[in-house]
Structure formats: structure tokens, C-alpha cells
Write a protein that holds these residues in place. Sequence first.
Motif, PDB file in Angstrom:
ATOM      1  N   SER A  84       5.728   5.628   5.568  1.00 10.99           N
ATOM      2  CA  SER A  84       4.844   5.962   6.687  1.00 10.99           C
ATOM      3  C   SER A  84       3.574   6.683   6.239  1.00 10.99           C
ATOM      4  O   SER A  84       2.682   6.930   7.048  1.00 10.99           O
ATOM      5  CB  SER A  84       5.587   6.828   7.710  1.00 10.99           C
ATOM      6  OG  SER A  84       5.816   8.141   7.196  1.00 10.99           O
ATOM      7  N   ARG A 117      -0.002   7.554   5.198  1.00 13.87           N
ATOM      8  CA  ARG A 117      -1.285   6.902   5.404  1.00 13.87           C
ATOM      9  C   ARG A 117      -2.430   7.837   5.009  1.00 13.87           C
ATOM     10  O   ARG A 117      -2.304   9.056   5.082  1.00 13.87           O
ATOM     11  CB  ARG A 117      -1.470   6.511   6.882  1.00 13.87           C
ATOM     12  CG  ARG A 117      -0.449   5.513   7.396  1.00 13.87           C
ATOM     13  CD  ARG A 117      -0.664   4.136   6.810  1.00 13.87           C
ATOM     14  NE  ARG A 117       0.268   3.163   7.362  1.00 13.87           N
ATOM     15  CZ  ARG A 117       1.470   2.893   6.857  1.00 13.87           C
ATOM     16  NH1 ARG A 117       1.889   3.561   5.789  1.00 13.87           N
ATOM     17  NH2 ARG A 117       2.243   1.994   7.401  1.00 13.87           N
ATOM     18  N   ARG A 118      -3.531   7.256   4.606  1.00 15.93           N
ATOM     19  CA  ARG A 118      -4.762   7.998   4.330  1.00 15.93           C
ATOM     20  C   ARG A 118      -5.623   7.953   5.576  1.00 15.93           C
ATOM     21  O   ARG A 118      -5.895   6.876   6.105  1.00 15.93           O
ATOM     22  CB  ARG A 118      -5.501   7.368   3.148  1.00 15.93           C
ATOM     23  CG  ARG A 118      -6.809   8.075   2.793  1.00 15.93           C
ATOM     24  CD  ARG A 118      -6.512   9.389   2.081  1.00 15.93           C
ATOM     25  NE  ARG A 118      -7.671   9.860   1.364  1.00 15.93           N
ATOM     26  CZ  ARG A 118      -8.564  10.726   1.830  1.00 15.93           C
ATOM     27  NH1 ARG A 118      -8.442  11.188   3.066  1.00 15.93           N
ATOM     28  NH2 ARG A 118      -9.574  11.115   1.077  1.00 15.93           N
ATOM     29  N   GLU A 119      -6.056   9.111   6.071  1.00 11.17           N
ATOM     30  CA  GLU A 119      -6.886   9.188   7.253  1.00 11.17           C
ATOM     31  C   GLU A 119      -8.334   9.408   6.847  1.00 11.17           C
ATOM     32  O   GLU A 119      -8.623  10.223   5.968  1.00 11.17           O
ATOM     33  CB  GLU A 119      -6.420  10.328   8.162  1.00 11.17           C
ATOM     34  CG  GLU A 119      -4.978  10.214   8.622  1.00 11.17           C
ATOM     35  CD  GLU A 119      -4.762   9.038   9.545  1.00 11.17           C
ATOM     36  OE1 GLU A 119      -5.731   8.624  10.219  1.00 11.17           O
ATOM     37  OE2 GLU A 119      -3.637   8.515   9.591  1.00 11.17           O
ATOM     38  N   GLU A 174      -2.258   0.442   0.250  1.00  9.56           N
ATOM     39  CA  GLU A 174      -3.091   1.110   1.250  1.00  9.56           C
ATOM     40  C   GLU A 174      -4.321   1.764   0.621  1.00  9.56           C
ATOM     41  O   GLU A 174      -4.813   2.777   1.115  1.00  9.56           O
ATOM     42  CB  GLU A 174      -2.274   2.177   2.006  1.00  9.56           C
ATOM     43  CG  GLU A 174      -1.048   1.651   2.733  1.00  9.56           C
ATOM     44  CD  GLU A 174      -1.417   0.791   3.932  1.00  9.56           C
ATOM     45  OE1 GLU A 174      -2.518   0.971   4.483  1.00  9.56           O
ATOM     46  OE2 GLU A 174      -0.600  -0.069   4.300  1.00  9.56           O
ATOM     47  N   HIS A 202       3.275  10.849  14.296  1.00  9.35           N
ATOM     48  CA  HIS A 202       2.619  11.119  13.029  1.00  9.35           C
ATOM     49  C   HIS A 202       1.934  12.483  13.078  1.00  9.35           C
ATOM     50  O   HIS A 202       1.402  12.885  14.111  1.00  9.35           O
ATOM     51  CB  HIS A 202       1.575  10.036  12.724  1.00  9.35           C
ATOM     52  CG  HIS A 202       2.122   8.865  11.971  1.00  9.35           C
ATOM     53  ND1 HIS A 202       2.953   7.931  12.560  1.00  9.35           N
ATOM     54  CD2 HIS A 202       1.969   8.473  10.675  1.00  9.35           C
ATOM     55  CE1 HIS A 202       3.280   7.006  11.662  1.00  9.35           C
ATOM     56  NE2 HIS A 202       2.703   7.312  10.514  1.00  9.35           N
TER      57      HIS A 202
END
Length: 214
Positions: free
Chosen positions: A195, A197-199, A125, A40
Motif C-alpha cells: 500500500s 505510495r509516494r505523494e 511506482e 491511508h
Amino acid sequence: MKPTPRKLILIFLAVLVISFTGCVALPPPGFEKVPNSWSHVTAYGFSVQVPGSPGWIQSKTDYGYVWGLKVDRYESAHAGIRVLKSPPLVDRAAFAAFVKERTKLDTDTFRYKDIDSEFKDDDGEGLWNISGHLAFKDTGANNAGKNEFLRTHTVFRWAMDPRDPERVVTIWYSWRGKDFDAQKFRERSSQFLNSLRREPGSTSPRPSAHPAAR
């Protein structure tokens, strides 16, 4: 004027074709071989899985990453992630309108001839998500102009965290060539798009990244 995802794809394709003429083994300037397959990468608070099959190359930009894979003279694949500053998108309807407007600006030109397009909401998400598919032919490209059988298929996802209404992310996965394998494309593109995503604990892009500046 900042480059749109479609323009980034075209720049990448032009560099890729030139660099691979004569079987050049090294990546073109500004690109490197993907160092860790299926890892990632993070761009301004969003992360996505790097395309991982052999042969992919990548380049880091001010606002994300672009990736590419040259298969043969006609066939190639490309993907990317880009995070942008946006006008305040205060509700779901404003976000949807923004996405459709930006997509239209990128594709509704004299050069690109859309064959098919679709949009769908697929929130998850904790994000507002809009995904879609575009199929088109590029009547201005050298090889496409001479070979009407060439097509490009692109899937994309725009996402926004409603708690951060001035930042959006767009990711895309495209295939270009003459022998389209719908099942293979669906499998590979879905793996990439899903794939995203929020970080937590991230910073926004610089204000000059406003996507409406043209």
C-alpha cells in the motif's frame, strides 16, 4: 540518538503489555483506536494503508505512525511508517548499502538472535524499493527469555524517490507469538507493504532526523 524502527517496536510492546494487564479497555497513553479502518495516512510525502482489523491502536510520531494489536498474553502484531533524512544516496547501490547497514545496526545485537533474513529489490511506482524478511528471537524480553518457543517475524520495505536522494521511508509489519501462521502473516503483511505510495508536493523531515545519528 533517534529511535530505530526496532526500538519503536519494543517501546510499543512494553507499553502494550503493561496497559493490557488486568484487561484495561482504554488504549495506553499516546495511543488511540484506529479511527478509519483501511484508510491511508500520509507522512512527509509517503502514504500507507492503516491496518484495519478490529482492535488496532495507533500513535503519531514526529516522523510517521506506529500501530499495534494485542491478541493475547503472547501474541501481538505491530506496524509502522517512518520517514528519515539520510546522507545523499546518489545511486541504487548506495541506497542498497544504506538499507543493509541500517538493518544490521538494528538487529545484530547481543539480545536478538536472527533465525533467518532476506533482502530483495522490488522497485515500482517510480521508487527504489528494497523489501525483506527477518525472523528472530528476543532473548532479553521477560516472556521470550522464559519461553523459547516465542518468535518474531518482521517484513519491511525501504523506499526512496531517486529525485529526492536525501529522504528515505521505512515501513514494517511484525508478528510475535508462538503459533505462527505463515499464510495469514503473508497475506496481511503484503497488503500493508504494497500500500506504500509516494505523494506529490511534500516537505522533507527536519534535518535532525538523520538516521545515522546515534
